[in-house]
Design a protein around this motif. Sequence first.
Motif, PDB file in Angstrom:
ATOM      1  N   ASP A 136       0.821  -1.217   0.000  1.00  8.19           N
ATOM      2  CA  ASP A 136       0.000   0.000   0.000  1.00  8.19           C
ATOM      3  C   ASP A 136       0.854   1.266   0.000  1.00  8.19           C
ATOM      4  O   ASP A 136       0.655   2.174  -0.807  1.00  8.19           O
ATOM      5  CB  ASP A 136      -0.906  -0.020   1.237  1.00  8.19           C
ATOM      6  CG  ASP A 136      -1.670   1.270   1.421  1.00  8.19           C
ATOM      7  OD1 ASP A 136      -2.668   1.468   0.690  1.00  8.19           O
ATOM      8  OD2 ASP A 136      -1.285   2.085   2.291  1.00  8.19           O
ATOM      9  N   HIS A 137       1.823   1.326   0.896  1.00 11.02           N
ATOM     10  CA  HIS A 137       2.619   2.545   1.042  1.00 11.02           C
ATOM     11  C   HIS A 137       3.572   2.768  -0.131  1.00 11.02           C
ATOM     12  O   HIS A 137       3.750   3.911  -0.572  1.00 11.02           O
ATOM     13  CB  HIS A 137       3.391   2.517   2.352  1.00 11.02           C
ATOM     14  CG  HIS A 137       2.546   2.766   3.561  1.00 11.02           C
ATOM     15  ND1 HIS A 137       1.269   2.275   3.727  1.00 11.02           N
ATOM     16  CD2 HIS A 137       2.812   3.454   4.687  1.00 11.02           C
ATOM     17  CE1 HIS A 137       0.789   2.661   4.878  1.00 11.02           C
ATOM     18  NE2 HIS A 137       1.708   3.381   5.499  1.00 11.02           N
ATOM     19  N   ILE A 138       4.164   1.708  -0.629  1.00 11.59           N
ATOM     20  CA  ILE A 138       5.073   1.866  -1.774  1.00 11.59           C
ATOM     21  C   ILE A 138       4.270   2.260  -3.012  1.00 11.59           C
ATOM     22  O   ILE A 138       4.674   3.158  -3.764  1.00 11.59           O
ATOM     23  CB  ILE A 138       5.909   0.591  -2.012  1.00 11.59           C
ATOM     24  CG1 ILE A 138       6.822   0.317  -0.821  1.00 11.59           C
ATOM     25  CG2 ILE A 138       6.703   0.690  -3.314  1.00 11.59           C
ATOM     26  CD1 ILE A 138       7.823   1.413  -0.481  1.00 11.59           C
ATOM     27  N   ALA A 139       3.141   1.618  -3.234  1.00 11.81           N
ATOM     28  CA  ALA A 139       2.306   1.979  -4.381  1.00 11.81           C
ATOM     29  C   ALA A 139       1.862   3.437  -4.291  1.00 11.81           C
ATOM     30  O   ALA A 139       1.882   4.168  -5.290  1.00 11.81           O
ATOM     31  CB  ALA A 139       1.097   1.050  -4.480  1.00 11.81           C
ATOM     32  N   ASP A 140       1.493   3.864  -3.084  1.00 12.14           N
ATOM     33  CA  ASP A 140       1.058   5.249  -2.897  1.00 12.14           C
ATOM     34  C   ASP A 140       2.176   6.227  -3.223  1.00 12.14           C
ATOM     35  O   ASP A 140       1.964   7.204  -3.950  1.00 12.14           O
ATOM     36  CB  ASP A 140       0.581   5.445  -1.453  1.00 12.14           C
ATOM     37  CG  ASP A 140       0.039   6.841  -1.221  1.00 12.14           C
ATOM     38  OD1 ASP A 140      -0.862   7.279  -1.964  1.00 12.14           O
ATOM     39  OD2 ASP A 140       0.529   7.510  -0.281  1.00 12.14           O
TER      40      ASP A 140
END
Length: 167
Positions: free
Chosen positions: A54-58
């Motif tokens: 989630d955080h890397i994609a964001d």
Amino acid sequence: MNGIDVLLEAYSRIPDLVMGAADGLEPGDLEARPNGTGNSIGWLLWHLTRVQDDHIADTAGTEQLWTEEDWVGRFDLPFDPADTGFGHSSGQVDAVNVESADLLVEYYNAVHQRTIKYVQQLTEQDLDKVIDDSWNPPVTLGVRLVSVTQDCVQHAAQAAYVRGLLG
């Protein structure tokens, strides 16, 4: 060693922690909860991977692998596809029934590879970019990336602890 190299080193240590916690476990082992209420190994490894994805994609401006590569379908959990496990109740932790440790490790490895590829293309200047000004102080990309490594290590260590309780 620059900041990018430090991040790559930190992220490169997480796969061994994940594999060490998951290696050779059966589904019943993955679902075991300390005292019946603690987080299970399956939940911990699923959650740390979901948060990293989630955080890397964001930060990268991409779709999460969870949906892009249909890991959501492969896991077939009773949650909204955007769910990362944050704030899960005891009943929701129980609902994370994973078919195998291999599935958890495969998903983690896919997320890890994407993370490394993303971090490798960053510059030192990118790390100072403010990506979330709703915090005081505002969160930079570098701080967010360090936060993700810390979260992953913490949950992988918890999974290793639970594994130790299994005997």
